[in-house]
Design an enzyme around this catalytic site. Sequence first.
Site, PDB file in Angstrom:
ATOM      1  N   ALA A 106      -0.841  -4.937   9.518  1.00 53.00           N
ATOM      2  CA  ALA A 106      -1.791  -6.063   9.532  1.00 53.00           C
ATOM      3  C   ALA A 106      -3.238  -5.747   9.168  1.00 53.00           C
ATOM      4  CB  ALA A 106      -1.756  -6.734  10.903  1.00 53.00           C
ATOM      5  N   ALA A 107      -3.693  -4.506   9.328  1.00 56.08           N
ATOM      6  CA  ALA A 107      -5.122  -4.231   9.110  1.00 56.08           C
ATOM      7  C   ALA A 107      -5.465  -4.343   7.624  1.00 56.08           C
ATOM      8  CB  ALA A 107      -5.461  -2.829   9.604  1.00 56.08           C
ATOM      9  N   GLY A 109      -6.530  -7.509   8.295  1.00 56.58           N
ATOM     10  CA  GLY A 109      -6.320  -8.791   8.962  1.00 56.58           C
ATOM     11  C   GLY A 109      -6.270 -10.006   8.055  1.00 56.58           C
ATOM     12  N   LYS A 111      -3.787 -11.271   6.173  1.00 51.76           N
ATOM     13  CA  LYS A 111      -2.605 -12.121   6.401  1.00 51.76           C
ATOM     14  C   LYS A 111      -2.538 -12.577   7.843  1.00 51.76           C
ATOM     15  CE  LYS A 111      -0.611 -10.516   2.335  1.00 51.76           C
ATOM     16  NZ  LYS A 111      -1.664  -9.493   2.137  1.00 51.76           N
ATOM     17  N   GLU A 129      -0.924  -2.783  13.732  1.00 45.91           N
ATOM     18  CA  GLU A 129      -1.342  -1.775  12.759  1.00 45.91           C
ATOM     19  C   GLU A 129      -1.013  -0.404  13.335  1.00 45.91           C
ATOM     20  OE1 GLU A 129      -2.485  -1.512   9.563  1.00 45.91           O
ATOM     21  OE2 GLU A 129      -2.474   0.627   9.976  1.00 45.91           O
ATOM     22  N   CYS A 226       1.354  -4.997  -3.200  1.00 45.65           N
ATOM     23  CA  CYS A 226       0.463  -5.335  -4.313  1.00 45.65           C
ATOM     24  C   CYS A 226       0.815  -4.421  -5.486  1.00 45.65           C
ATOM     25  CB  CYS A 226      -1.005  -5.287  -3.908  1.00 45.65           C
ATOM     26  SG  CYS A 226      -1.515  -3.783  -3.129  1.00 45.65           S
TER      27      CYS A 226
HETATM   28  N1  SAM Z   1      -1.745  -7.069   5.644  1.00 44.27           N
HETATM   29  C1  SAM Z   1      -3.074  -6.522   5.467  1.00 44.27           C
HETATM   30  C2  SAM Z   1      -4.023  -7.645   5.096  1.00 44.27           C
HETATM   31  O1  SAM Z   1      -3.566  -8.667   4.573  1.00 44.27           O
HETATM   32  O2  SAM Z   1      -5.229  -7.501   5.357  1.00 44.27           O
HETATM   33  C3  SAM Z   1      -3.080  -5.398   4.460  1.00 44.27           C
HETATM   34  C4  SAM Z   1      -2.086  -4.346   4.780  1.00 44.27           C
HETATM   35  S1  SAM Z   1      -2.036  -2.967   3.717  1.00 44.27           S
HETATM   36  C5  SAM Z   1      -1.289  -3.593   2.287  1.00 44.27           C
HETATM   37  C6  SAM Z   1      -0.781  -2.001   4.429  1.00 44.27           C
HETATM   38  C7  SAM Z   1      -1.004  -1.540   5.839  1.00 44.27           C
HETATM   39  O3  SAM Z   1       0.089  -0.726   6.240  1.00 44.27           O
HETATM   40  C8  SAM Z   1      -2.243  -0.706   6.027  1.00 44.27           C
HETATM   41  O4  SAM Z   1      -3.032  -1.259   7.034  1.00 44.27           O
HETATM   42  C9  SAM Z   1      -1.724   0.656   6.457  1.00 44.27           C
HETATM   43  O5  SAM Z   1      -2.537   1.279   7.391  1.00 44.27           O
HETATM   44  C10 SAM Z   1      -0.367   0.316   7.047  1.00 44.27           C
HETATM   45  N2  SAM Z   1       0.596   1.443   7.027  1.00 44.27           N
HETATM   46  C11 SAM Z   1       0.448   2.655   6.445  1.00 44.27           C
HETATM   47  N3  SAM Z   1       1.541   3.416   6.668  1.00 44.27           N
HETATM   48  C12 SAM Z   1       2.395   2.673   7.398  1.00 44.27           C
HETATM   49  C13 SAM Z   1       3.669   2.911   7.964  1.00 44.27           C
HETATM   50  N4  SAM Z   1       4.305   4.064   7.787  1.00 44.27           N
HETATM   51  N5  SAM Z   1       4.226   1.937   8.694  1.00 44.27           N
HETATM   52  C14 SAM Z   1       3.614   0.756   8.865  1.00 44.27           C
HETATM   53  N6  SAM Z   1       2.394   0.481   8.351  1.00 44.27           N
HETATM   54  C15 SAM Z   1       1.789   1.415   7.624  1.00 44.27           C
END
Ligand code: SAM
Length: 452
Positions: A106-107, A109, A111, A129, A226
Amino acid sequence: MDLPEQFTERTKSLLGDEYASFENALTTDAPVSIRLNEAKSQRMPLLERVPWASSGFYLSSRPSFTMDPCFHAGAYYVQEASSMFLEQAFRQHLHVDQPYVLDLCAAPGGKSTHLASLLSGRGLLVSNEVIRARVKILAENMTKWGSPNVVVTNNDPSDFARLRGFFDMVVVDAPCSGEGMFRKDAASIEEWSVENVKLCSERQRRIVADVYPSLKEGGLLVYSTCTYNREEDEENVRWMIHEMGAELLPLDISTEWNIASEGFGYHFFPHRTKGEGFFLAVLRKGDSSGSYKMKTKQTASSSKIPALFNDWLNSASDFQLFSRNDSFYALPKGIALSVASLESELQIVQAGVTLGKAKGKDVLPDTALALSSLLRSEAFEKADLSWKEAIDFLRREQVFFPNSAKGWVLVCFDGHPLGFAKNLGTRANNTYPQEWRIRMEADESRYEPIWK
Ligand code: SAM
């Protein structure tokens, strides 16, 4: 733009004749877009709309958001337009009265704030997150957005397997090779390689497999990245269908949106749509992995809840108030038991709204209350600040309220609450959180109001 050779080759084979316009689009400026928080303002700006998101708007240039107090008030979120397509999955397929939704990755934030708006106070949003260092900004953004039915957690995807059949919708906005961000983030070009695409694709499968048991039978999995490549997108969706028995669901989309699809999800390309590269697929879980049995324990409340909250909160009777270590919190009654259950399963960073803290006989109202839809603003003396005063407040500098009575003052800008200050007469205590403080010098020439 200096693109990796193998990326160019692979994307040419995906796009054929369109490749030249794709590469050309990468040399143009990325569009800037925001999503309004309709729980805080129904005023619509005179701006071009993002067609697939009811509260999404394009700005004609990129202002300094830091210099806009309304941004800090959570009146809008700066979000890339293509990502707002999540709204279509939610609106077209989630038909549950009080949905339980998990945003797993989620980070910062984007979505999650969108999901909170779409839920509009119904059900529960668990915004998770895994990376500890990124949870802070997620919690801050969710607090500023102000929805009371949100729990922020810091867990590994595998921890959710314990919550069998708990969620109606799980959003996996997966960590990916970042191809769709090339225009905005030069580092993602540097980091791209075929090996990394493969690693990302494998990690994405692990993440989805880990979280899948927490989805209800018939629940929705929204998978997004993305990227443009098939390994992270279509092939992973096929894998979810074949290996996990998920059913792919179609989305009704207007041809004018120019979204591409080969039948296994939806692609946004920057030469076709006004936004960055993005992919999204919606799947429905067929069989059940069992169902989670709620723990019956209520959220612990160690001391009496001060009666003044009946005055400070809108419809206080719909909320369960509880205290921990001198602080007071509120959760919608309908989800309080579920949240108490989550406490024994997950690493909870924050749950519901922090209302305030007991100090002697006094209660110090929390900034989260000022920013929440729970606040009954009439309960407080209000001070609507000028732009410069608001920035001073957000910089945690001295502020003065010569025209206000002594006591707690709800500090506002353009009608939007920012936080609280305690007016002592000749001076005031600024209670804006130290860790949220703006560090940039005030510069009014860089301030462009969204609502002109
Ligand atoms: N959903 C967020 C938004 O809309 O602002 C963006 C998310 S970003 C595409 C992907 C997220 O997955 C990052 O915050 C990252 O820290 C987290 N991430 C990294 N490795 C991960 C893992 N092994 N399992 C789950 N989440 C992970």
